[in-house]
Design an enzyme around this catalytic site. Structure first.
Site, mmCIF file in Angstrom:
data_model
loop_
_atom_site.group_PDB
_atom_site.id
_atom_site.type_symbol
_atom_site.label_atom_id
_atom_site.label_comp_id
_atom_site.label_asym_id
_atom_site.label_seq_id
_atom_site.Cartn_x
_atom_site.Cartn_y
_atom_site.Cartn_z
ATOM 1 N N GLU A 181 0.728 -1.284 0.041
ATOM 2 C CA GLU A 181 -0.009 0.000 0.006
ATOM 3 C C GLU A 181 0.703 1.170 -0.117
ATOM 4 O OE1 GLU A 181 -2.558 -0.338 3.409
ATOM 5 O OE2 GLU A 181 -3.302 -2.403 2.551
ATOM 6 N N ASN A 224 2.012 -5.062 -3.173
ATOM 7 C CA ASN A 224 0.596 -5.457 -2.842
ATOM 8 C C ASN A 224 -0.308 -4.187 -2.470
ATOM 9 O OD1 ASN A 224 -1.297 -7.894 -2.102
ATOM 10 N ND2 ASN A 224 -0.959 -7.137 -0.183
ATOM 11 N N HIS A 260 -10.455 -6.252 -1.894
ATOM 12 C CA HIS A 260 -11.343 -6.337 -0.780
ATOM 13 C C HIS A 260 -12.593 -5.571 -1.349
ATOM 14 C CE1 HIS A 260 -8.890 -7.766 2.576
ATOM 15 N NE2 HIS A 260 -8.095 -6.733 2.084
ATOM 16 N N GLU A 289 -6.276 -11.061 -1.046
ATOM 17 C CA GLU A 289 -6.949 -10.790 0.263
ATOM 18 C C GLU A 289 -8.412 -10.615 -0.317
ATOM 19 O OE1 GLU A 289 -5.399 -7.524 2.522
ATOM 20 O OE2 GLU A 289 -3.121 -7.925 2.092
ATOM 21 N N ASP A 291 -12.209 -10.681 -0.320
ATOM 22 C CA ASP A 291 -13.112 -10.870 0.215
ATOM 23 C C ASP A 291 -14.467 -9.901 -0.624
ATOM 24 O OD1 ASP A 291 -12.841 -8.510 1.525
ATOM 25 O OD2 ASP A 291 -12.240 -9.500 3.489
HETATM 26 O O1 9MR Z 1 -7.439 -8.414 8.839
HETATM 27 C C1 9MR Z 1 -6.454 -7.498 9.286
HETATM 28 C C2 9MR Z 1 -6.951 -7.158 10.851
HETATM 29 O O2 9MR Z 1 -7.145 -8.042 11.492
HETATM 30 C C3 9MR Z 1 -6.329 -5.775 11.154
HETATM 31 O O3 9MR Z 1 -6.967 -5.458 12.480
HETATM 32 C C4 9MR Z 1 -6.068 -4.891 10.279
HETATM 33 C C5 9MR Z 1 -5.165 -3.551 10.483
HETATM 34 O O4 9MR Z 1 -4.832 -2.767 9.751
HETATM 35 O O5 9MR Z 1 -5.669 -5.415 9.057
HETATM 36 C C6 9MR Z 1 -6.148 -6.291 8.448
HETATM 37 O O6 9MR Z 1 -5.473 -6.907 7.176
HETATM 38 C C7 9MR Z 1 -5.213 -5.696 6.132
HETATM 39 C C8 9MR Z 1 -4.058 -6.371 5.360
HETATM 40 O O7 9MR Z 1 -3.016 -6.590 6.319
HETATM 41 C C9 9MR Z 1 -3.484 -5.331 4.462
HETATM 42 N N1 9MR Z 1 -4.653 -5.101 3.650
HETATM 43 C C10 9MR Z 1 -5.868 -4.690 4.079
HETATM 44 C C11 9MR Z 1 -6.385 -5.781 5.341
HETATM 45 C C12 9MR Z 1 -7.552 -5.369 5.895
HETATM 46 O O8 9MR Z 1 -7.828 -4.248 6.499
#
Ligand code: 9MR
Length: 378
Positions: A181, A224, A260, A289, A291
């Site tokens: 990101e 990513n 997402h 990722e 969903d």
């Molecule tokens: O799924 C993850 C969640 O448990 C955390 O609280 C969150 C914090 O930023 O991050 C989520 O995972 C993220 C991933 O690392 C990067 N892309 C977005 C995902 C969803 O927020």
């Protein structure tokens, strides 16, 4: 209330009518001997349905938002969860457990406990691992974000981190999300939010890839991001950057889209075209990722129409990846709604994964399974 059975008759019959000879006999640690439910049968697994060389993965729930929920750590405590994790998937991504705030509680102390447990689990279950992530603006420890370091110190900290972490798992991690990101929606580098880019300049991104490559020459190194599924300003920014880095000989091997998705918006119809243009640069691509969230009705239960629409998004995302030659890794961000990050982050939205809270399969699960099987037959 009677639980809804999401198995459609046609799909269930199709699965059950597969000749037994088609079922590989070799024993593996994820063997479901003794399990009664047909849903655990080998031929029924996503990993079995996948074409050779194609990895179908999931995030491994733990850390992050889970810590604020009223359940114990999913990966270490939920036996049913672990069973499905080992059986259905042949790739896993630590959801939080390899992020800086977990691996580096203090500057001079690493904590590899949770990450090691996932890598060990993956090996026992013949799964590959996607490492996530080395350079990001989020989930960094306070000592780092609030610390008063000189540029040289910061550079050393990052270099040591990458060398230590990537080196520790060398040969055991298939793909690393090296940079996560780094662009915003407009396609501008996050020069304020990202501590590394802010303090050390954009060149640090190339260094991160170089250091990771030195530490594990086998691992495939990825950019990513979310919101880069379509051809748009943000994915264009990656397209430019990657070409530039490749010309300089920087070891960048992959570009991945998180995906997402939300049913509030249409499916990103340019996904295949976008993956293909990176593929044509010689990169691997991946969906990392996926969903698909939706606005939940008042009773919290998705309608049949919503579930069908969701299945269509899942199927289209997978088909786009399967259609692109070097898109070999397709990961969903958790497989059960029980542990999804979505309801915690998006009020009123949820049901974003392929299984219900109690692990019943939704149409999106069957859509993935059927799409994989079709691709395998080709
Ligand atoms: O799924 C993850 C969640 O448990 C955390 O609280 C969150 C914090 O930023 O991050 C989520 O995972 C993220 C991933 O690392 C990067 N892309 C977005 C995902 C969803 O927020």
């Amino acid at each position: 209330m009677r639980p809804v059975r999401f198995v459609t008759a046609a799909l269930a019959t199709a699965a059950l009518s597969l000749p037994l000879a088609a079922v590989p006999a070799a024993a593996d640690p994820s063997s479901d001997q003794g399990a009664a439910s047909h849903s655990n049968a080998r031929f029924d697994r996503l990993r079995w349905a996948a074409p050779d060389g194609f990895f179908v993965g999931t995030a491994v729930a733990g850390g992050g938002h889970h810590l604020e929920q009223d359940y114990p750590d999913p990966f270490t405590s939920d036996r049913e969860y672990r069973k499905i994790l080992g059986r259905q998937f042949n790739s896993v991504s630590p959801e939080n457990q390899m992020k800086w705030e977990y691996l580096r509680p203090e500057r001079d102390r690493y904590d590899f406990g949770a990450a090691d447990a996932i890598v060990d689990f993956a090996e026992r279950h013949h799964q590959v691992v996607r490492g996530h992530t080395l350079l990001w603006h989020s989930q960094n420890p306070e000592w780092l974000e609030e610390g008063d370091f000189s540029d040289e110190e910061l550079r050393t900290i990052l270099r040591e981190h990458i060398t230590t972490v990537v080196g520790r798992y060398a040969g055991r991690i298939q793909q690393w999300d090296v940079a996560n990101e780094i662009f915003d929606e407009q396609g501008d580098l996050r020069t304020e939010e990202n501590i590394w880019i802010r303090e050390l300049g954009p060149g640090i991104v190339a260094d991160a890839f170089r250091w990771a490559h030195q530490a594990d020459p086998e691992a495939k190194l990825f950019f990513n991001d979310y919101g880069v599924e379509d051809v748009n300003a943000k994915s264009d920014a990656y397209y430019e950057l990657v070409q530039d880095l490749l010309e300089q000989g920087v070891p960048v091997h992959g570009f991945s889209v998180q995906a997402h998705l939300s049913m509030r918006y249409g499916f990103p119809g340019g996904l295949e075209e976008n993956l293909r243009r990176f593929d044509e640069l010689g990169l691997e691509t991946a969906v990392t990722e996926l969903d698909v969230r939706m606005d939940l009705p008042e009773d919290g239960e998705p309608t049949a129409a919503q579930l069908r629409k969701q299945a269509d998004y899942y199927q289209r995302a997978l088909s786009a990846c399967l259609a692109v030659e070097d898109c070999n890794s397709f990961t969903i961000w958790g497989f059960t709604d029980k542990y999804s990050w979505v309801p915690v982050f998006f009020q009123g939205e949820g049901a974003a994964t392929v299984m219900t809270d109690d692990f019943r399969r939704k149409p999106s699960f069957y859509a993935l399974q059927a799409t994989l099987k079709k691709a395998k037959r080709k």
